[in-house]
Design a protein around this motif. Structure first.
Motif: not given
Length: 257
Positions: A234-243
């Protein structure tokens, strides 16, 4: 009657051949496009189609003489250009594989491996889950279109007569640190959860030695590991755009060197 000379033919071939070589180096290594599950014919046609589409926007293209040794050397030179940019995208996707492997080791699932069709290597099952999730997010955000747009821009920032980008290679090598640090950010919720559970079972083993910690601890560790894995995914989606934004900045920085 149309009278064509050998010089004219080599000039026309250069408008398609040299972009094709650069696109081939890029598509060979970049995820999704260069996946081994994609048929070889498709992987050959993709750079050919893109090179034909880009032929009209490229200036100062050298002619292609198939009987010249310099042409083969220059082909390797252009192939490495695409390979360098493709390596940036590959390092970005490896972030999630490494994060999944770290979670797998903490959960005690290091032996639960499966074959990765994209690389042909055996990877932990959690790494495949992270990798598939990242690939679906990558396509849903149209990040593949961003990558292609930046690569097409390389024909303007890295023209065919430019010097070899040694500084770009140095930056790609320095990106390995970014890859491991980003993987740690993804895996750290699960790693902290499993570390706390191990400390708790250690205290239980010290307080109540009669308890069979191995019998009790393994199913509890698996249950907590599943919860931690769910939180990490679930946390991947939150930081994926930043990456993805960081990957784009890295690609643009490599082009500017």
């Amino acid at each position: 009657m149309l009278d064509l000379t050998f010089t004219q033919i080599t000039e026309w071939l250069g408008f398609v051949w040299w972009p094709f070589v650069r696109f081939s180096g890029f598509f060979l290594i970049v995820p999704f496009f260069g996946d081994t599950r994609v048929p070889v014919m498709v992987r050959i046609l993709l750079p050919m189609i893109f090179s034909i589409m880009c032929a009209g926007i490229i200036d100062n293209v050298p002619s292609f003489n198939p009987f010249s040794i310099q042409a083969y050397v220059f082909a390797i030179y252009q192939f490495s250009f695409g390979f360098i940019l493709g390596m940036v995208v590959l390092l970005f996707m490896n972030i999630f594989s490494i994060g999944g492997q770290a979670v797998s080791m903490q959960m005690g699932l290091a032996m639960a491996v499966m074959n990765d069709p994209s690389s042909g290597a055996s990877v932990p099952i959690t790494a495949r889950i992270f990798n598939i999730t990242a690939m679906l997010l990558f396509l849903s955000l149209d990040a593949h279109l961003i990558v292609l747009d930046i690569f097409v821009d390389s024909f303007r920032q890295w023209p065919f007569d430019t010097e070899y980008p040694f500084e770009g290679i140095k930056h790609v090598l320095a990106m390995f640190g970014w890859m491991f640090s980003s993987a740690l950010i993804i895996a750290i919720p699960a790693m902290l959860t499993m570390m706390l559970s191990n400390v708790t079972f250690g205290f239980l083993g010290k307080i109540a030695p009669s308890l069979n910690i191995f019998t009790l601890g393994f199913p509890m560790t698996m249950l907590l590991g599943m919860i931690a894995l769910m939180l990490s995914i679930f946390g991947v989606g939150d930081i994926f755009f930043d990456m993805v934004s960081e990957m784009r900045d890295h690609m643009n920085y490599v082009l500017s060197l």
